[in-house]
Structures are given as structure tokens and as C-alpha cells.
Write an enzyme that holds these catalytic residues in place. Sequence first.
Site, PDB file in Angstrom:
ATOM      1  N   SER A  23       0.822  -1.216   0.000  1.00 40.93           N
ATOM      2  CA  SER A  23       0.000   0.000   0.000  1.00 40.93           C
ATOM      3  C   SER A  23       0.856   1.265   0.000  1.00 40.93           C
ATOM      4  O   SER A  23       0.335   2.373   0.093  1.00 40.93           O
ATOM      5  CB  SER A  23      -0.926   0.007   1.225  1.00 40.93           C
ATOM      6  OG  SER A  23      -0.177  -0.150   2.420  1.00 40.93           O
ATOM      7  N   ASN A 110      -1.955  -2.903  13.081  1.00 40.13           N
ATOM      8  CA  ASN A 110      -3.410  -2.733  12.999  1.00 40.13           C
ATOM      9  C   ASN A 110      -3.875  -1.482  13.752  1.00 40.13           C
ATOM     10  O   ASN A 110      -4.711  -0.724  13.256  1.00 40.13           O
ATOM     11  CB  ASN A 110      -4.127  -3.964  13.555  1.00 40.13           C
ATOM     12  CG  ASN A 110      -3.790  -5.214  12.746  1.00 40.13           C
ATOM     13  OD1 ASN A 110      -3.207  -5.110  11.667  1.00 40.13           O
ATOM     14  ND2 ASN A 110      -4.141  -6.379  13.265  1.00 40.13           N
ATOM     15  N   THR A 155     -40.473  25.348 -10.540  1.00 37.85           N
ATOM     16  CA  THR A 155     -40.755  23.994 -10.067  1.00 37.85           C
ATOM     17  C   THR A 155     -40.996  23.197 -11.346  1.00 37.85           C
ATOM     18  O   THR A 155     -41.508  23.756 -12.330  1.00 37.85           O
ATOM     19  CB  THR A 155     -41.994  23.911  -9.145  1.00 37.85           C
ATOM     20  OG1 THR A 155     -43.152  24.261  -9.910  1.00 37.85           O
ATOM     21  CG2 THR A 155     -41.899  24.847  -7.955  1.00 37.85           C
ATOM     22  N   SER A 277     -13.701  24.743 -27.431  1.00 41.06           N
ATOM     23  CA  SER A 277     -13.836  23.500 -28.183  1.00 41.06           C
ATOM     24  C   SER A 277     -12.723  23.431 -29.220  1.00 41.06           C
ATOM     25  O   SER A 277     -12.318  24.452 -29.770  1.00 41.06           O
ATOM     26  CB  SER A 277     -15.201  23.477 -28.873  1.00 41.06           C
ATOM     27  OG  SER A 277     -15.162  22.648 -30.013  1.00 41.06           O
ATOM     28  N   LYS A 283     -17.358  28.189 -29.190  1.00 45.15           N
ATOM     29  CA  LYS A 283     -17.774  27.584 -27.915  1.00 45.15           C
ATOM     30  C   LYS A 283     -17.032  28.111 -26.683  1.00 45.15           C
ATOM     31  O   LYS A 283     -15.842  28.403 -26.730  1.00 45.15           O
ATOM     32  CB  LYS A 283     -17.569  26.060 -27.963  1.00 45.15           C
ATOM     33  CG  LYS A 283     -18.494  25.306 -28.900  1.00 45.15           C
ATOM     34  CD  LYS A 283     -19.968  25.369 -28.519  1.00 45.15           C
ATOM     35  CE  LYS A 283     -20.261  24.607 -27.251  1.00 45.15           C
ATOM     36  NZ  LYS A 283     -20.168  23.167 -27.424  1.00 45.15           N
ATOM     37  N   ASN A 285     -17.279  26.595 -22.870  1.00 44.19           N
ATOM     38  CA  ASN A 285     -17.960  25.541 -22.108  1.00 44.19           C
ATOM     39  C   ASN A 285     -17.768  25.661 -20.592  1.00 44.19           C
ATOM     40  O   ASN A 285     -16.668  25.960 -20.129  1.00 44.19           O
ATOM     41  CB  ASN A 285     -17.459  24.171 -22.566  1.00 44.19           C
ATOM     42  CG  ASN A 285     -17.755  23.926 -24.033  1.00 44.19           C
ATOM     43  OD1 ASN A 285     -18.770  24.387 -24.561  1.00 44.19           O
ATOM     44  ND2 ASN A 285     -16.858  23.231 -24.709  1.00 44.19           N
ATOM     45  N   GLU A 290     -19.398  21.221 -14.974  1.00 46.48           N
ATOM     46  CA  GLU A 290     -19.668  19.866 -15.489  1.00 46.48           C
ATOM     47  C   GLU A 290     -18.811  18.820 -14.773  1.00 46.48           C
ATOM     48  O   GLU A 290     -19.284  17.731 -14.441  1.00 46.48           O
ATOM     49  CB  GLU A 290     -19.399  19.814 -16.994  1.00 46.48           C
ATOM     50  CG  GLU A 290     -20.417  20.597 -17.804  1.00 46.48           C
ATOM     51  CD  GLU A 290     -20.043  20.648 -19.271  1.00 46.48           C
ATOM     52  OE1 GLU A 290     -20.752  20.049 -20.085  1.00 46.48           O
ATOM     53  OE2 GLU A 290     -19.022  21.274 -19.604  1.00 46.48           O
ATOM     54  N   TYR A 317      -9.131  -6.926  12.496  1.00 46.76           N
ATOM     55  CA  TYR A 317      -8.515  -6.458  11.252  1.00 46.76           C
ATOM     56  C   TYR A 317      -8.512  -7.556  10.193  1.00 46.76           C
ATOM     57  O   TYR A 317      -8.270  -8.721  10.470  1.00 46.76           O
ATOM     58  CB  TYR A 317      -7.060  -6.003  11.501  1.00 46.76           C
ATOM     59  CG  TYR A 317      -6.395  -5.490  10.226  1.00 46.76           C
ATOM     60  CD1 TYR A 317      -6.586  -4.183   9.787  1.00 46.76           C
ATOM     61  CD2 TYR A 317      -5.608  -6.337   9.435  1.00 46.76           C
ATOM     62  CE1 TYR A 317      -6.014  -3.725   8.607  1.00 46.76           C
ATOM     63  CE2 TYR A 317      -5.033  -5.875   8.250  1.00 46.76           C
ATOM     64  CZ  TYR A 317      -5.242  -4.573   7.844  1.00 46.76           C
ATOM     65  OH  TYR A 317      -4.680  -4.126   6.681  1.00 46.76           O
ATOM     66  N   GLN A 322      -7.401  -2.445   4.119  1.00 43.40           N
ATOM     67  CA  GLN A 322      -6.419  -1.596   3.428  1.00 43.40           C
ATOM     68  C   GLN A 322      -7.071  -0.860   2.248  1.00 43.40           C
ATOM     69  O   GLN A 322      -6.584   0.170   1.809  1.00 43.40           O
ATOM     70  CB  GLN A 322      -5.245  -2.463   2.938  1.00 43.40           C
ATOM     71  CG  GLN A 322      -4.166  -1.710   2.214  1.00 43.40           C
ATOM     72  CD  GLN A 322      -2.913  -2.552   2.028  1.00 43.40           C
ATOM     73  OE1 GLN A 322      -2.191  -2.829   2.982  1.00 43.40           O
ATOM     74  NE2 GLN A 322      -2.663  -2.987   0.807  1.00 43.40           N
ATOM     75  N   LYS A 325      -8.262   3.257   2.044  1.00 44.72           N
ATOM     76  CA  LYS A 325      -7.500   4.497   1.886  1.00 44.72           C
ATOM     77  C   LYS A 325      -7.609   5.179   0.530  1.00 44.72           C
ATOM     78  O   LYS A 325      -7.751   6.403   0.462  1.00 44.72           O
ATOM     79  CB  LYS A 325      -6.034   4.245   2.216  1.00 44.72           C
ATOM     80  CG  LYS A 325      -5.796   4.180   3.700  1.00 44.72           C
ATOM     81  CD  LYS A 325      -4.395   3.767   4.026  1.00 44.72           C
ATOM     82  CE  LYS A 325      -4.373   2.816   5.187  1.00 44.72           C
ATOM     83  NZ  LYS A 325      -5.133   1.550   4.976  1.00 44.72           N
TER      84      LYS A 325
HETATM   85  N1  ARG Z   1      -1.079  -1.471   5.140  1.00 47.43           N
HETATM   86  C1  ARG Z   1      -2.029  -1.958   6.071  1.00 47.43           C
HETATM   87  C2  ARG Z   1      -3.353  -1.195   5.894  1.00 47.43           C
HETATM   88  O1  ARG Z   1      -3.356  -0.233   5.233  1.00 47.43           O
HETATM   89  C3  ARG Z   1      -1.522  -1.754   7.464  1.00 47.43           C
HETATM   90  C4  ARG Z   1      -1.990  -2.778   8.469  1.00 47.43           C
HETATM   91  C5  ARG Z   1      -1.529  -4.102   8.112  1.00 47.43           C
HETATM   92  N2  ARG Z   1      -1.648  -5.082   9.143  1.00 47.43           N
HETATM   93  C6  ARG Z   1      -1.478  -6.332   8.895  1.00 47.43           C
HETATM   94  N3  ARG Z   1      -1.510  -7.170   9.869  1.00 47.43           N
HETATM   95  N4  ARG Z   1      -1.278  -6.806   7.696  1.00 47.43           N
HETATM   96  O2  ARG Z   1      -4.380  -1.597   6.374  1.00 47.43           O
END
Ligand code: ARG
Length: 471
Positions: A23, A110, A155, A277, A283, A285, A290, A317, A322, A325
Amino acid sequence: MTKMWGGRFAKNTDVMVEEFTSSISFDQRMFQEDIAGSIAHARMLAYCGIVPEEDVTLIVAGLQDILADIEAGNFEFSTSLEDIHMNIEKRLTDRIGPIGGKLHTARSRNDQVALDTHMYLKKEIGMIAQLLSEMQQAIVEVATEHSQVIMPGYTHLQRAQPILFSHHLMAYFFMLVRDFERLEGVWKHTDLMPLGAGALAGTTFPIDRHLVAERLHFNEVYANSIDAVSDRDYILEFLSFASILMMHLSRLSEEIILWSSTEFSFIELDDAHCTGSSIMPQKKNPDVAELVRGKTGRVVGHLMAMLMTSKGLPLAYNKDLQEDKEGLFDTIDTIKFSLSVYAAMLKAMKVNSDRMGKAVREDFSNATDMADYLVKRGLPFRQAHEVVGNCVKYCIDQEKRLLDLSLEEFRSFSDLFAEDILEAIQIETCIAARNSYGGTSYAQNGQALAKAKTILSNQQIVLDMYTKNNL
Ligand code: ARG
């Protein structure tokens, strides 16, 4: 690379699996929170006599150096170190040696990731609330500047009754007031400190979670360790807040787009906020409006995705979490950008009051006032409705407006009509007469604008509280 958790493994992780489970590409934006959280944790470990003071001094100094490195762009994030937490911890141990390994005492990734995300969102809530308030300010400015401009109110997208353009805009102000208040609710559930939950069950060390909370400006500590590491309600609440906010901006966008069409020509957006455009030279826009309308779909999508991700998860957990995010970060970026660009666009747009006034005069939106006139002279409203309906029909056949009729013509529909009928259905009279609380009259609108100023100054107290309770 050997893993921090590699002890029980006999084989290296498959490269594709490393990439799939990592991640770091997106959670690196929480580096400040990760380091601040680690420093508070380390100091608490020393305070509670769990790790010697001199080790913690080394750890804290090491973390501060890493922070400086990342801020200076001297840090290479590694996919094989999976996430921001392990990237930083590994660098710490490389720098200060095995003592760095003491930092993770009485903590798990976690509760660490939960802490970082809570802190990160708190910081962003402060900034978003500020932008929201500025957008409201922009609405009040435009509404104040054009407080006498009359437009048709709609309306079913059919002309209904005359209203002040200012009153129409202020409807959005009050929607955003509720958004601001919703965000305060999100803050309450984000301002909860999860660290010390450990992996899920708490820890065998004599930690002080409240001390960590105090150092990191949290108001409260999660009362249940399993809830602390499993809870993503605050993210869902934020995504709900953001979805409703975007829906509001999307409705405004739809109106801006309609109003700036040649058919309406009620407003003209500034050149700086439009694009052209590639084929049609004439044009101009309304792309910003939008795109805000379009991006509403993706924000609502993030809410749906997170609800779906959460719904089947057993406690505590699971790696699924993950997935919280990217949608959260994208939502934060999207609403911040949308609010910033929108406030500027509103302030720069040109309001075509002549065109709006003409649109009102070209229609029958004073028909309700004509019925009210009869009611005030004793006719039951339903009969008055019928009389005016007949009169409108007559006007359509004669290609006239109500204001074009002579007193004789009025009286041919009801002998309750007198000399003062023409005055009673002048557009300005119709506006001024809608003086019930919250109505479109000049007086009510003036009071709404004054009320808005009070609301904005009260919001400042909340904004200051956010600043004070962030790092
Ligand atoms: N990268 C993980 C997340 O975003 C962090 C926690 C990971 N914990 C684990 N036991 N794999 O959730």
C-alpha cells in the site's frame, strides 16, 4: 529483502504478491502522522518504564531525522516493505541499529494504521471545513452584491413564482451549513484514539493510552480494543458527508450550466473558468461545473465501495481494510479541489439581471399573487385559483400578460378586482409581499444575509477548535 515478519517463513514473497499487497504507493501520504504517532508512542513507552529513556531518545531523534529526509525528498519508498509503517521502521533500524526494533513494543500495525488514518483525516477535516466556509462566504458575497435581482423561480423546471436571485443562491448557503455541521459529526467520531489496542486484544505491557491521546490532541480513547482496530465508521461517515456535499455542488452545477446556456443567458462565467472546443471556435464551455457534477459520481462510488468492503468482514482487522484508503484520499482531494475552484468561479461570474428580469415579465409567475389578491377580498382560495386560471387562458389566447389587461378585462373574470390589482401583481410587489419567515421578500432576504454572517462567525469557533486539536 528479508521481511520484518520473516521469522516463520521459509520462502521469499512472490514479487507479484508483494506488489499486490503493498500500500506504500498511496499510504505514504500519511508519513507525518506515522512519525508523530510513533514519537508519542515511544515517549509513552519511556514514561511507563517499558523502554529505557535513553533508547527512546535515540528512537525519537531517529524518527525526526527520517521526517526531515522525507520532507526533503531523500527517502526512497520500497514496495517490498509494503506500507508506510514498515518503510519508516526499517529506515529507523538501519539508522540507529537494533534499538529501533523497540519502537514496535506494545503496538501492532493494525492499531498503528488506524491511528495514522484518524490523525490524517482530522487534519483534512480542518482544511475541508475551512474551504467549505470560504465557499459559503463566496455565496454570501454574490448574494449580497445582487440582492435586488429578480429571476423566475422554478418547479418542474417551469417558471413558477418570481424570486430574488439572492434568495435562490442562499438556498445553497444553507445546504452547506448542514454540510459543515455534518462534518462536525464526522470529526467527533474521527477524534477517537485507537493506539494501544494492539493487534486486537490490548497488550500485556502497562501502557498509558490516555497519555498518547493527550499528546496527539485526541479527545477520547476507543473503549474496546477490537472496535478500535475494526472500526471504519468514521471513514464511512466522512464519505457520506462528502457524497451529500458533492450532490449539493452537483445541483448547483446543473443550474450554472443551464443558466449559462444561450437559452437562459442568466449568467456568464468568466473566461478564466471556461474552456473552448477544439473544433467549434465559438464555444465557451462550463467545464468546471460539469466536472464537479461528474466527479459526484466517483465520490458516491467511493462510499458504496467502502460500504461493500466492510459489510462482510468478521472482526477484527482483515487486509480488506487496506482498501479504505484510496477512496478516502481520492474523496479528500476531489472535494478540496472542487470547493476551491467553485468559490472562485462563483465570485467571478457575471449576473445578467436584465435577462432574468425579462424572463419573469414574459411569463405568468405573478398568477399566484393575483389569486391571493382575490382571497384577501374574501374569495375561497380554490375559487380564486379557478378565476385566475381562466384569466391566464384568456391571456394565452390573446397573446397578453396579466399586467397587460385593462381593469374591464380583469372585472370580466371577477368583480372583486379593483384599481389596485395592477399594483398588486407588479413583480416587485410580488417579491416584497412574500414576507413570511424564510420567504423571498427583500426584508426576509436581508435578514437571511445577516443570519449568514452570524453563522459564518460561529463557524470560525469550530475552525479554531480544529486547528487547536490537530498536530
Ligand atoms: N497497510 C495496512 C493497511 O493499510 C496496514 C496494516 C496491516 N496489518 C497487517 N496485519 N497486515 O491496512
